[in-house]
Design a protein around this motif. Structure first.
Motif, PDB file in Angstrom:
ATOM      1  N   PRO A   1     -40.918  -7.696  29.225  1.00 53.42           N
ATOM      2  CA  PRO A   1     -40.496  -8.009  27.867  1.00 53.42           C
ATOM      3  C   PRO A   1     -40.896  -6.892  26.913  1.00 53.42           C
ATOM      4  O   PRO A   1     -41.955  -6.298  27.080  1.00 53.42           O
ATOM      5  CB  PRO A   1     -41.235  -9.305  27.523  1.00 53.42           C
ATOM      6  N   ALA A   2     -40.069  -6.658  25.952  1.00 58.61           N
ATOM      7  CA  ALA A   2     -40.318  -5.559  25.034  1.00 58.61           C
ATOM      8  C   ALA A   2     -40.513  -6.065  23.624  1.00 58.61           C
ATOM      9  O   ALA A   2     -40.156  -7.194  23.296  1.00 58.61           O
ATOM     10  CB  ALA A   2     -39.139  -4.574  25.088  1.00 58.61           C
ATOM     11  N   GLY A   3     -41.119  -5.253  22.801  1.00 62.42           N
ATOM     12  CA  GLY A   3     -41.237  -5.551  21.369  1.00 62.42           C
ATOM     13  C   GLY A   3     -42.040  -6.803  21.078  1.00 62.42           C
ATOM     14  O   GLY A   3     -43.127  -7.000  21.610  1.00 62.42           O
TER      15      GLY A   3
ATOM     16  N   GLN B   1     -46.271 -11.241  21.741  1.00 58.73           N
ATOM     17  CA  GLN B   1     -46.538 -12.673  21.842  1.00 58.73           C
ATOM     18  C   GLN B   1     -47.192 -13.003  23.173  1.00 58.73           C
ATOM     19  O   GLN B   1     -48.108 -13.828  23.256  1.00 58.73           O
ATOM     20  CB  GLN B   1     -45.233 -13.460  21.670  1.00 58.73           C
ATOM     21  N   GLU B   2     -46.735 -12.296  24.222  1.00 60.75           N
ATOM     22  CA  GLU B   2     -47.274 -12.532  25.551  1.00 60.75           C
ATOM     23  C   GLU B   2     -48.744 -12.108  25.587  1.00 60.75           C
ATOM     24  O   GLU B   2     -49.611 -12.804  26.135  1.00 60.75           O
ATOM     25  CB  GLU B   2     -46.465 -11.759  26.594  1.00 60.75           C
ATOM     26  N   ALA B   3     -49.066 -10.948  24.948  1.00 64.04           N
ATOM     27  CA  ALA B   3     -50.409 -10.404  24.941  1.00 64.04           C
ATOM     28  C   ALA B   3     -51.373 -11.322  24.184  1.00 64.04           C
ATOM     29  O   ALA B   3     -52.524 -11.477  24.572  1.00 64.04           O
ATOM     30  CB  ALA B   3     -50.397  -9.010  24.310  1.00 64.04           C
TER      31      ALA B   3
END
Ligand SMILES: [Zn+2]
Length: 117
Positions: A105-107, A112-114
């Protein structure tokens, strides 16, 4: 005897030779998916229209149903355009495949994932 315009039939026999005389360099352009326009070699300002789908040409020989040099030329041009189109499509397909290998996933999604959002 009046001078006859045998451009078409004479041209057809020309095509059996491997080389085309430099002073008779043909001018052809594509006007549609299956239509081409060829400038007359013998009459300035005169153009003939070829339909490679129906193997028709607007010149005198073509109207008699003869395979004139315009049509031979148009068929060669059609093959050239088809090859060029295939190469263009293959090139585009290869380019489209590349982003698919990037699954991360980018941007904003990566942020959000982090943060575990
Ligand atoms: Zn013709």
């Amino acid at each position: 005897m009046a001078p006859t315009d045998d451009e078409g039939t004479r041209g057809a026999s020309d095509m059996t030779q491997a080389t085309t005389p430099a002073d008779a360099k043909p001018t052809i352009r594509r006007t549609g998916r299956y239509t081409f326009e060829t400038k007359s070699r013998t009459r300035a300002g005169v153009t003939h229209t070829q339909d490679v789908l129906h193997l028709k040409c607007s010149c005198e020989a073509g109207e008699k149903g003869l395979r004139c040099w315009h049509l031979v030329l148009a068929l060669q041009a059609e093959q050239w355009y088809q090859r060029a189109e295939e190469q263009y499509k293959a090139h585009n397909t290869a380019r489209r495949r590349q982003p698919a290998t990037m699954t991360r996933p980018a941007g904003m999604a990566a942020l959000q994932e982090a943060f575990g959002a």
